[in-house]
Design a protein around this motif. Sequence first.
Motif, PDB file in Angstrom:
ATOM      1  N   LEU A  28       0.671  -1.086  -0.002  1.00 16.68           N
ATOM      2  CA  LEU A  28       0.009  -0.052  -0.035  1.00 16.68           C
ATOM      3  C   LEU A  28       1.010   1.146   0.017  1.00 16.68           C
ATOM      4  CD1 LEU A  28      -2.785  -0.956   2.694  1.00 16.68           C
ATOM      5  CD2 LEU A  28      -2.993  -1.077  -0.149  1.00 16.68           C
ATOM      6  N   ASN A  29       2.280   0.964   0.264  1.00 13.91           N
ATOM      7  CA  ASN A  29       3.063   2.179   0.081  1.00 13.91           C
ATOM      8  C   ASN A  29       2.724   3.147   1.302  1.00 13.91           C
ATOM      9  OD1 ASN A  29       5.531   3.460  -1.016  1.00 13.91           O
ATOM     10  ND2 ASN A  29       4.069   5.034  -2.036  1.00 13.91           N
ATOM     11  N   THR A  30       2.594   2.535   2.362  1.00 11.48           N
ATOM     12  CA  THR A  30       2.219   3.236   3.741  1.00 11.48           C
ATOM     13  C   THR A  30       2.218   2.618   4.725  1.00 11.48           C
ATOM     14  OG1 THR A  30       0.552   5.024   4.528  1.00 11.48           O
ATOM     15  CG2 THR A  30      -0.526   2.977   3.573  1.00 11.48           C
ATOM     16  N   SER A  31       2.182   3.210   5.833  1.00 15.35           N
ATOM     17  CA  SER A  31       1.978   2.276   7.298  1.00 15.35           C
ATOM     18  C   SER A  31       0.453   2.358   7.734  1.00 15.35           C
ATOM     19  CB  SER A  31       2.865   2.746   8.392  1.00 15.35           C
ATOM     20  OG  SER A  31       4.085   2.777   7.995  1.00 15.35           O
ATOM     21  N   ILE A  32       0.026   1.112   8.298  1.00 16.12           N
ATOM     22  CA  ILE A  32      -1.204   1.015   8.995  1.00 16.12           C
ATOM     23  C   ILE A  32      -0.985   1.297  10.575  1.00 16.12           C
ATOM     24  CG2 ILE A  32      -2.375  -0.348   7.197  1.00 16.12           C
ATOM     25  CD1 ILE A  32      -1.976  -2.523   9.319  1.00 16.12           C
ATOM     26  N   ILE A  33      -1.973   1.760  11.140  1.00 16.72           N
ATOM     27  CA  ILE A  33      -2.174   1.654  12.823  1.00 16.72           C
ATOM     28  C   ILE A  33      -2.835   0.684  13.027  1.00 16.72           C
ATOM     29  CG2 ILE A  33      -2.604   3.217  14.781  1.00 16.72           C
ATOM     30  CD1 ILE A  33      -2.576   5.642  12.624  1.00 16.72           C
ATOM     31  N   LEU A  34      -2.205  -0.216  14.228  1.00 15.97           N
ATOM     32  CA  LEU A  34      -2.645  -1.208  14.947  1.00 15.97           C
ATOM     33  C   LEU A  34      -3.103  -0.683  16.201  1.00 15.97           C
ATOM     34  CD1 LEU A  34      -0.516  -4.249  13.835  1.00 15.97           C
ATOM     35  CD2 LEU A  34      -2.854  -3.551  12.842  1.00 15.97           C
ATOM     36  N   ALA A  35      -4.504  -0.546  16.618  1.00 14.01           N
ATOM     37  CA  ALA A  35      -4.580  -0.065  17.968  1.00 14.01           C
ATOM     38  C   ALA A  35      -5.905  -0.713  18.649  1.00 14.01           C
ATOM     39  CB  ALA A  35      -5.375   1.400  17.804  1.00 14.01           C
ATOM     40  N   HIS A  36      -5.728  -0.846  19.759  1.00 15.44           N
ATOM     41  CA  HIS A  36      -6.705  -1.463  20.649  1.00 15.44           C
ATOM     42  C   HIS A  36      -7.669  -0.388  21.293  1.00 15.44           C
ATOM     43  CE1 HIS A  36      -8.004  -2.928  24.526  1.00 15.44           C
ATOM     44  NE2 HIS A  36      -8.603  -3.790  23.853  1.00 15.44           N
ATOM     45  N   GLU A  37      -8.836  -0.337  20.765  1.00 18.34           N
ATOM     46  CA  GLU A  37      -9.777   0.699  21.392  1.00 18.34           C
ATOM     47  C   GLU A  37     -10.242   0.417  22.864  1.00 18.34           C
ATOM     48  OE1 GLU A  37     -14.088   2.492  20.038  1.00 18.34           O
ATOM     49  OE2 GLU A  37     -13.309   0.558  19.189  1.00 18.34           O
ATOM     50  N   PRO A  38      -9.993   1.555  23.746  1.00 21.35           N
ATOM     51  CA  PRO A  38     -10.340   0.972  25.164  1.00 21.35           C
ATOM     52  C   PRO A  38     -11.608   0.651  25.434  1.00 21.35           C
ATOM     53  CG  PRO A  38      -9.376   3.248  24.864  1.00 21.35           C
ATOM     54  CD  PRO A  38      -9.535   2.792  23.586  1.00 21.35           C
ATOM     55  N   ASP A  39     -12.061  -0.238  26.423  1.00 27.29           N
ATOM     56  CA  ASP A  39     -13.158  -0.714  26.939  1.00 27.29           C
ATOM     57  C   ASP A  39     -13.554  -1.837  25.826  1.00 27.29           C
ATOM     58  OD1 ASP A  39     -13.049   0.675  29.221  1.00 27.29           O
ATOM     59  OD2 ASP A  39     -14.057   2.393  28.030  1.00 27.29           O
ATOM     60  N   THR A  40     -12.511  -2.434  25.204  1.00 23.86           N
ATOM     61  CA  THR A  40     -12.918  -3.655  24.267  1.00 23.86           C
ATOM     62  C   THR A  40     -12.179  -4.767  24.674  1.00 23.86           C
ATOM     63  OG1 THR A  40     -11.279  -2.905  22.547  1.00 23.86           O
ATOM     64  CG2 THR A  40     -13.525  -2.012  22.250  1.00 23.86           C
ATOM     65  N   PRO A  41     -12.803  -6.052  24.164  1.00 25.11           N
ATOM     66  CA  PRO A  41     -11.822  -7.285  24.698  1.00 25.11           C
ATOM     67  C   PRO A  41     -10.367  -7.156  24.163  1.00 25.11           C
ATOM     68  CG  PRO A  41     -13.760  -8.017  23.664  1.00 25.11           C
ATOM     69  CD  PRO A  41     -13.563  -6.408  23.320  1.00 25.11           C
ATOM     70  N   PRO A  42      -9.437  -7.268  25.104  1.00 26.33           N
ATOM     71  CA  PRO A  42      -7.909  -7.234  24.937  1.00 26.33           C
ATOM     72  C   PRO A  42      -7.341  -7.741  23.666  1.00 26.33           C
ATOM     73  CG  PRO A  42      -8.172  -8.670  26.784  1.00 26.33           C
ATOM     74  CD  PRO A  42      -9.617  -8.099  26.489  1.00 26.33           C
ATOM     75  N   ASP A  43      -7.763  -8.803  22.811  1.00 27.07           N
ATOM     76  CA  ASP A  43      -7.243  -9.380  21.871  1.00 27.07           C
ATOM     77  C   ASP A  43      -7.904  -8.673  20.677  1.00 27.07           C
ATOM     78  OD1 ASP A  43     -10.102 -10.486  22.328  1.00 27.07           O
ATOM     79  OD2 ASP A  43      -9.450 -12.339  21.541  1.00 27.07           O
ATOM     80  N   GLN A  44      -8.870  -7.696  20.673  1.00 28.45           N
ATOM     81  CA  GLN A  44      -9.214  -7.192  19.627  1.00 28.45           C
ATOM     82  C   GLN A  44      -8.592  -5.646  19.116  1.00 28.45           C
ATOM     83  OE1 GLN A  44     -13.459  -6.302  19.894  1.00 28.45           O
ATOM     84  NE2 GLN A  44     -13.872  -8.442  19.701  1.00 28.45           N
ATOM     85  N   TYR A  45      -8.109  -5.832  18.095  1.00 30.79           N
ATOM     86  CA  TYR A  45      -7.277  -4.540  17.504  1.00 30.79           C
ATOM     87  C   TYR A  45      -7.872  -4.074  16.471  1.00 30.79           C
ATOM     88  CZ  TYR A  45      -3.225  -5.089  20.365  1.00 30.79           C
ATOM     89  OH  TYR A  45      -2.192  -5.128  21.395  1.00 30.79           O
ATOM     90  N   LEU A  46      -7.990  -2.752  16.219  1.00 34.74           N
ATOM     91  CA  LEU A  46      -8.294  -2.198  14.733  1.00 34.74           C
ATOM     92  C   LEU A  46      -7.257  -1.893  13.967  1.00 34.74           C
ATOM     93  CD1 LEU A  46     -10.683   0.696  16.369  1.00 34.74           C
ATOM     94  CD2 LEU A  46     -11.433  -1.504  15.340  1.00 34.74           C
ATOM     95  N   VAL A  47      -7.503  -2.284  12.607  1.00 36.35           N
ATOM     96  CA  VAL A  47      -6.418  -1.977  11.657  1.00 36.35           C
ATOM     97  C   VAL A  47      -6.955  -0.921  11.116  1.00 36.35           C
ATOM     98  CG1 VAL A  47      -5.498  -2.831   9.342  1.00 36.35           C
ATOM     99  CG2 VAL A  47      -5.855  -4.486  11.440  1.00 36.35           C
ATOM    100  N   ILE A  48      -6.342   0.260  11.159  1.00 37.30           N
ATOM    101  CA  ILE A  48      -6.613   1.629  10.640  1.00 37.30           C
ATOM    102  C   ILE A  48      -5.715   2.071   9.715  1.00 37.30           C
ATOM    103  CG2 ILE A  48      -6.900   4.097  11.455  1.00 37.30           C
ATOM    104  CD1 ILE A  48      -7.260   2.982  14.346  1.00 37.30           C
ATOM    105  N   LEU A  49      -6.409   2.436   8.481  1.00 38.53           N
ATOM    106  CA  LEU A  49      -5.692   2.994   7.220  1.00 38.53           C
ATOM    107  C   LEU A  49      -6.029   4.379   7.194  1.00 38.53           C
ATOM    108  CD1 LEU A  49      -3.748   2.348   4.653  1.00 38.53           C
ATOM    109  CD2 LEU A  49      -5.936   1.541   3.672  1.00 38.53           C
ATOM    110  N   PRO A  50      -4.892   5.207   7.339  1.00 34.67           N
ATOM    111  CA  PRO A  50      -5.201   6.754   7.023  1.00 34.67           C
ATOM    112  C   PRO A  50      -5.510   7.085   5.548  1.00 34.67           C
ATOM    113  CG  PRO A  50      -3.480   6.439   8.524  1.00 34.67           C
ATOM    114  CD  PRO A  50      -3.902   5.072   7.936  1.00 34.67           C
ATOM    115  N   ILE A  51      -6.500   7.683   5.145  1.00 32.82           N
ATOM    116  CA  ILE A  51      -6.512   8.049   3.631  1.00 32.82           C
ATOM    117  C   ILE A  51      -6.974   9.558   3.792  1.00 32.82           C
ATOM    118  CG2 ILE A  51      -7.003   5.777   2.814  1.00 32.82           C
ATOM    119  CD1 ILE A  51     -10.034   6.729   2.520  1.00 32.82           C
ATOM    120  N   SER A  52      -6.771  10.355   2.622  1.00 35.16           N
ATOM    121  CA  SER A  52      -7.363  11.760   2.496  1.00 35.16           C
ATOM    122  C   SER A  52      -8.799  11.724   1.873  1.00 35.16           C
ATOM    123  CB  SER A  52      -6.481  12.187   1.281  1.00 35.16           C
ATOM    124  OG  SER A  52      -6.883  13.442   1.009  1.00 35.16           O
ATOM    125  N   GLN A  53      -9.521  12.790   2.325  1.00 35.04           N
ATOM    126  CA  GLN A  53     -10.734  12.781   1.821  1.00 35.04           C
ATOM    127  C   GLN A  53     -10.831  12.794   0.350  1.00 35.04           C
ATOM    128  OE1 GLN A  53     -13.012  16.077   3.685  1.00 35.04           O
ATOM    129  NE2 GLN A  53     -14.435  16.333   2.117  1.00 35.04           N
TER     130      GLN A  53
END
Length: 128
Positions: free
Chosen positions: A46-71
């Motif tokens: 994808l020629n970029t980096s993604i963000i792996l983030a654990h949203e507070p108050d969710t199960p500890p093994d669940q991560y969001l795979v976040i891909l920044p894009i422009s509008q």
Amino acid sequence: MSSPLEYLDRHIHQHHYPTSLLRLVFLDLVLSKLWKNVQLFPVENLNTSIILAHEPDTPPDQYLVILPISQEDTLSMKRISDMFKALDGANIRQIQGDGLKKITLAIVSPDSTIVYYHISRGLVPPKS
């Protein structure tokens, strides 16, 4: 242990991808939303980096795979499918367990407003 800003700068210097969107989304999660477990992961396809983030108050093994894009980026069903395929090839499955089922697009507007939009793979029944 380094600060989140030092971690971000180190990642940016190691991977020479466009970084302005990544920087804005990372700082929003860490400094504004106060998320604690936020990691950066380069995805060459994808020629970029993604963000792996654990949203507070969710199960500890669940991560969001976040891909920044422009509008201004154009999205189509093919492009979204290509995103999933590129992320599958980047071994994100080890974090997602049995396969990547959802990505979160961090859509950044020209005024730096960020909207997070979840996209699921395939058909997903509505929540009851």
